[in-house]
Scaffold this motif. Structure first.
Motif, mmCIF file in Angstrom:
data_model
loop_
_atom_site.group_PDB
_atom_site.id
_atom_site.type_symbol
_atom_site.label_atom_id
_atom_site.label_comp_id
_atom_site.label_asym_id
_atom_site.label_seq_id
_atom_site.Cartn_x
_atom_site.Cartn_y
_atom_site.Cartn_z
ATOM 1 N N ALA A 308 30.038 37.895 38.347
ATOM 2 C CA ALA A 308 31.476 37.684 38.155
ATOM 3 C C ALA A 308 32.272 38.146 39.367
ATOM 4 C CB ALA A 308 31.929 38.436 36.897
ATOM 5 N N LEU A 309 31.871 39.303 39.930
ATOM 6 C CA LEU A 309 32.590 39.804 41.108
ATOM 7 C C LEU A 309 32.407 38.884 42.301
ATOM 8 C CD1 LEU A 309 34.275 42.063 42.305
ATOM 9 C CD2 LEU A 309 32.158 43.304 42.828
ATOM 10 N N ALA A 310 31.183 38.354 42.467
ATOM 11 C CA ALA A 310 30.956 37.435 43.584
ATOM 12 C C ALA A 310 31.797 36.174 43.443
ATOM 13 C CB ALA A 310 29.467 37.079 43.657
ATOM 14 N N SER A 311 31.908 35.651 42.223
ATOM 15 C CA SER A 311 32.725 34.450 42.017
ATOM 16 C C SER A 311 34.207 34.727 42.266
ATOM 17 C CB SER A 311 32.499 33.913 40.613
ATOM 18 O OG SER A 311 32.928 34.861 39.646
ATOM 19 N N VAL A 312 34.713 35.926 41.850
ATOM 20 C CA VAL A 312 36.116 36.277 42.084
ATOM 21 C C VAL A 312 36.401 36.418 43.573
ATOM 22 C CG1 VAL A 312 37.812 38.118 41.761
ATOM 23 C CG2 VAL A 312 36.485 37.309 39.824
ATOM 24 N N VAL A 313 35.493 37.086 44.298
ATOM 25 C CA VAL A 313 35.682 37.237 45.748
ATOM 26 C C VAL A 313 35.701 35.874 46.428
ATOM 27 C CG1 VAL A 313 34.612 38.130 47.846
ATOM 28 C CG2 VAL A 313 34.750 39.572 45.808
ATOM 29 N N ASP A 314 34.813 34.990 46.039
ATOM 30 C CA ASP A 314 34.807 33.648 46.635
ATOM 31 C C ASP A 314 36.110 32.913 46.327
ATOM 32 O OD1 ASP A 314 32.294 34.144 47.599
ATOM 33 O OD2 ASP A 314 31.255 33.132 45.936
ATOM 34 N N ALA A 315 36.602 33.045 45.097
ATOM 35 C CA ALA A 315 37.854 32.363 44.728
ATOM 36 C C ALA A 315 39.031 32.918 45.513
ATOM 37 C CB ALA A 315 38.088 32.497 43.232
ATOM 38 N N VAL A 316 39.119 34.263 45.681
ATOM 39 C CA VAL A 316 40.220 34.862 46.437
ATOM 40 C C VAL A 316 40.164 34.431 47.892
ATOM 41 C CG1 VAL A 316 41.155 37.048 47.274
ATOM 42 C CG2 VAL A 316 40.483 36.818 44.870
ATOM 43 N N GLU A 317 38.962 34.441 48.469
ATOM 44 C CA GLU A 317 38.824 34.036 49.876
ATOM 45 C C GLU A 317 39.236 32.583 50.061
ATOM 46 O OE1 GLU A 317 35.320 33.832 53.334
ATOM 47 O OE2 GLU A 317 34.850 34.363 51.240
ATOM 48 N N ASP A 318 38.830 31.714 49.157
ATOM 49 C CA ASP A 318 39.189 30.312 49.269
ATOM 50 C C ASP A 318 40.702 30.117 49.095
ATOM 51 O OD1 ASP A 318 38.371 27.428 49.339
ATOM 52 O OD2 ASP A 318 39.278 27.495 47.331
ATOM 53 N N THR A 319 41.317 30.878 48.198
ATOM 54 C CA THR A 319 42.760 30.756 47.977
ATOM 55 C C THR A 319 43.545 31.196 49.204
ATOM 56 O OG1 THR A 319 42.435 31.138 45.620
ATOM 57 C CG2 THR A 319 44.662 31.460 46.494
ATOM 58 N N VAL A 320 43.192 32.350 49.770
ATOM 59 C CA VAL A 320 43.894 32.855 50.954
ATOM 60 C C VAL A 320 43.728 31.892 52.115
ATOM 61 C CG1 VAL A 320 43.973 34.724 52.641
ATOM 62 C CG2 VAL A 320 43.761 35.252 50.204
ATOM 63 N N ARG A 321 42.552 31.362 52.298
ATOM 64 C CA ARG A 321 42.327 30.433 53.404
ATOM 65 C C ARG A 321 43.150 29.159 53.226
ATOM 66 N NH1 ARG A 321 37.376 30.101 52.888
ATOM 67 N NH2 ARG A 321 37.245 28.081 51.807
ATOM 68 N N ARG A 322 43.201 28.644 52.020
ATOM 69 C CA ARG A 322 43.945 27.407 51.783
ATOM 70 C C ARG A 322 45.445 27.627 51.904
ATOM 71 N NH1 ARG A 322 41.504 24.829 46.409
ATOM 72 N NH2 ARG A 322 43.075 23.220 46.963
ATOM 73 N N LEU A 323 45.933 28.792 51.423
ATOM 74 C CA LEU A 323 47.363 29.073 51.569
ATOM 75 C C LEU A 323 47.753 29.213 53.032
ATOM 76 C CD1 LEU A 323 47.943 31.644 48.671
ATOM 77 C CD2 LEU A 323 48.728 29.271 48.762
ATOM 78 N N THR A 324 46.906 29.868 53.797
ATOM 79 C CA THR A 324 47.197 30.045 55.225
ATOM 80 C C THR A 324 47.097 28.724 55.968
ATOM 81 O OG1 THR A 324 46.321 32.280 55.078
ATOM 82 C CG2 THR A 324 46.568 31.354 57.269
ATOM 83 N N LEU A 344 45.660 38.780 43.916
ATOM 84 C CA LEU A 344 44.824 37.648 43.482
ATOM 85 C C LEU A 344 43.579 38.135 42.731
ATOM 86 C CD1 LEU A 344 45.045 35.330 46.630
ATOM 87 C CD2 LEU A 344 46.092 34.946 44.385
ATOM 88 N N THR A 345 42.987 39.206 43.228
ATOM 89 C CA THR A 345 41.785 39.737 42.574
ATOM 90 C C THR A 345 42.093 40.203 41.154
ATOM 91 O OG1 THR A 345 40.892 40.430 44.724
ATOM 92 C CG2 THR A 345 39.907 41.419 42.743
ATOM 93 N N VAL A 346 43.191 40.931 41.001
ATOM 94 C CA VAL A 346 43.571 41.403 39.664
ATOM 95 C C VAL A 346 43.884 40.217 38.753
ATOM 96 C CG1 VAL A 346 45.353 42.688 38.400
ATOM 97 C CG2 VAL A 346 44.404 43.615 40.529
ATOM 98 N N ALA A 347 44.522 39.207 39.292
ATOM 99 C CA ALA A 347 44.855 38.041 38.467
ATOM 100 C C ALA A 347 43.605 37.303 38.036
ATOM 101 C CB ALA A 347 45.776 37.111 39.267
ATOM 102 N N TYR A 348 42.662 37.097 38.938
ATOM 103 C CA TYR A 348 41.439 36.394 38.576
ATOM 104 C C TYR A 348 40.582 37.197 37.576
ATOM 105 C CZ TYR A 348 42.115 32.738 42.047
ATOM 106 O OH TYR A 348 42.610 31.652 42.746
ATOM 107 N N LEU A 349 40.464 38.530 37.843
ATOM 108 C CA LEU A 349 39.667 39.351 36.898
ATOM 109 C C LEU A 349 40.340 39.433 35.544
ATOM 110 C CD1 LEU A 349 38.473 42.277 39.215
ATOM 111 C CD2 LEU A 349 37.117 40.397 38.321
#
Length: 352
Positions: A308-324, A344-349
């Protein structure tokens, strides 16, 4: 050989001490011999040589032999064919009838039916009573000793507590009425044990259920030396499990072979023949099973948390990259980037 005395010069018996004084040391039982004048010879001490001690030849001690009392060995017991006993009993009955007819005690209708001549009753007498007693004893012994022998069973005979033999004959058999008979089942038997304690090679507690195939081979030993065959086998299996480490279920065949050899060797002294001792179920002890269950659950929970933590980290990284990349957040410094990643991490978890 001549026993000559040993001559020791006296000056060898003196030694200089630290104080400068010479102290003589004469052996016990020695004789001081004075020197001869004009020869300059020193005094000598004559020590008699000890007489040789006659040594008796050592008796060889008998070797210690350890033997286990195995009780009596099965041997054929006194028995006879049943048809011969029936014939002897019928002959005794016929003899009693003859004596009664001879003294005149046969009823008239029966005498007429049998076609016997009439005889006058004049008393039985001593000879008649003796013949009747002997014939009655023969009849009782003949008919009282009749028994039926069945396949798969044997009779162990004892007289006043002493073993007199075993009978495995089948059909109509005659045994002495004076002998005490014990019927023994010699058929093949299967015994399934309750869970027995055992350990594996690492010392972990196990519970093993075994299936034992056995039969009574020596009826004398099995009957007179063992009270409970099942209890005896249970004890031997437990002793074997204490010596043989139980591996995984895949190695149950090797464990069964080792158990069979040990239990068969120990049970032969009691007249029991063991063909097979095979474990049919191997489980961990309740306390060990509970600890392993908790450990497996903890491992699964840790694996789920990592996934679950690996999936959240991947989602946060993808979100930040796309927003930037799309210019929605502009250039972010380290503080702003960390704050965005935290939110973002708190929201996803929280959403998961």
């Amino acid at each position: 050989m001549r026993n000559d005395p040993v001559v020791i010069p006296v000056h060898l018996l003196y030694r200089d001490e630290a104080g400068g004084s010479a102290v003589p040391s004469v052996p016990s039982g020695a004789t001081v011999v004075g020197r001869r004048r004009g020869t300059g010879e020193q005094r000598k001490v004559v020590v008699p040589e000890p007489a040789p001690v006659a040594q008796a030849p050592l008796a060889q001690a008998p070797l210690a032999q350890t033997s286990v009392a195995q009780g009596p060995v099965e041997r054929p017991g006194p028995s006879g064919p049943g048809w011969a006993a029936v014939a002897a009993g019928l002959a005794a009955v016929a003899g009693c009838g003859s004596v009664l007819w001879w003294v005149g005690l046969v009823p008239g209708p029966l005498r007429v039916l049998l076609g016997l001549p009439a005889r006058t009753y004049d008393g039985i007498g001593t000879a008649g009573w003796g013949a009747l007693a002997a014939l009655a004893a023969v009849g009782l012994c003949a008919f009282g000793g009749l028994t039926r022998g069945r396949e798969g069973y044997a009779s162990v005979l004892t007289l006043f507590g002493a073993y007199r033999g075993s009978v495995r004959r089948t059909g109509l058999v005659w045994l002495s009425p004076l002998l005490v008979r014990r019927r023994v089942d010699v058929r093949l038997k299967h015994w399934r044990s309750e869970p027995l304690p055992a350990v594996d090679r690492n010392g972990i507690a196990l519970r093993v259920v075994v299936l034992v195939v056995w039969r009574v081979a020596d009826t004398a030993r099995a009957t007179l030396t063992v009270a409970d065959h099942t209890g005896y086998l249970r004890g031997q299996v437990e002793a074997g499990l204490a010596r043989v480490p139980v591996d995984a279920p895949s190695a149950a065949a090797a464990v069964g072979d080792a158990l069979t050899r040990q239990v068969a060797a120990r049970s032969a002294a009691a007249g029991i023949e063991v063909f097979s001792v095979q474990p049919v179920r191997i489980d961990y002890a309740p306390e060990v099973a509970e600890a392993m269950r908790h450990r497996n659950v903890a491992a699964l929970d840790a694996k789920d948390r990592d996934r679950a933590l690996a999936s959240v980290v991947d989602a946060v990284e993808d979100t930040v990259r796309r927003l930037t990349a799309r210019g929605l957040v502009g250039e972010l410094d380290d503080y702003e980037r960390k704050a965005l990643v935290r939110e973002l991490t708190v929201a996803y978890l929280g959403g998961r």
